[in-house]
Design an enzyme around this catalytic site. Sequence first.
Site, PDB file in Angstrom:
ATOM      1  N   TRP A  91       0.848  -1.200   0.000  1.00  0.00           N
ATOM      2  CA  TRP A  91       0.000   0.000   0.000  1.00  0.00           C
ATOM      3  C   TRP A  91       0.879   1.245   0.000  1.00  0.00           C
ATOM      4  CZ3 TRP A  91      -4.996   1.158  -0.720  1.00  0.00           C
ATOM      5  CH2 TRP A  91      -5.438   2.423  -0.350  1.00  0.00           C
ATOM      6  N   ASP A 127       3.142   2.758 -20.307  1.00  0.00           N
ATOM      7  CA  ASP A 127       1.790   3.324 -20.252  1.00  0.00           C
ATOM      8  C   ASP A 127       1.795   4.528 -19.325  1.00  0.00           C
ATOM      9  OD1 ASP A 127      -0.913   3.665 -20.674  1.00  0.00           O
ATOM     10  OD2 ASP A 127      -1.541   2.078 -19.296  1.00  0.00           O
TER      11      ASP A 127
END
Length: 311
Positions: free
Chosen positions: A104, A207
């Site tokens: 996280w 990307d």
Amino acid sequence: MTIPAALIDAVRQALLEHVGPAAADVHTMPVGGGDICRAAKVTAGRRAFFLKWRPDAPPGFFAAEAKGLARLADVHRDTGVGVPGVIAVGNGAGGAPPFLLLEWIARERADDGAAAALGEGLARQHLARGPAYGWDADSFLGPLPFPAGWRPDWPTYYRDMRLVPLVAQADRRGLLGAERAARLRKLLDRLEEWLAHRPEPALLHGDLWGGNWMVGRGTAPDAAAEARQPRPYLIDPASFYGDPELDLAMTELFGGFPPAFSAAYQRVRPIDPLYPDRRPLYQLYYLLAHLVLFGETYGAAVDRILRRYVG
């Protein structure tokens, strides 16, 4: 959004070796995951993790992302750019959908300092060389598949292994039409005319739009103290080895990168003065992908680039 019970069980099993008995008490909270995947924050004990999954993910979908993250993490170990650590990849066994479980990252506010650190880090990333142009495993741009393979020269790889698969997918979806298809054939036939330079095969994010970087703090307890300070993070890669200008072209397609980013990049790795002539050719790759994924909304942008090069 309901998180499948089988997925929670699979995540709990994956976490046992990372947090020990605390994995028995897993909590999940849905979070935004973009257009491609569903996502949730997972807490176990005092640790937090990011979970993404896709019920219809093709084989190797999350393994490809994990491979890209691992390669980026190797390169950015000393650049000041962070990459979320990979905890587990689920392949769809046991009735759970395929998933990716990551460290996280606690999001922080972005500023020019973070953008500059990202620009410098990306320039250093682009100095990481591959053996040729390509990738040694199947890869994806969003959900769109691209075959593994290598080519010794860049125009051949870009045409045969990147543009041609997108053109074929657009054609299967009825998104070309005779005029657009004819222009695409002409451009593919003449691609070497505009890609006459010979870039080194650099490690690409693949990307790099504005939503695929963030500023945050890592949460891994064993990370060095400096790694837990706010810094830019790269997420959701679609990596392979190619021309660094492909990454740069994507940063300029949809915005999200302030001037401090490009200025810092230039200081480390100056951009070829002829790059603006090639930029639309590289943006075509992403616009064709958006055409396949989202339809004719992106058709006019594709057509503008084709007319620029082949009339």
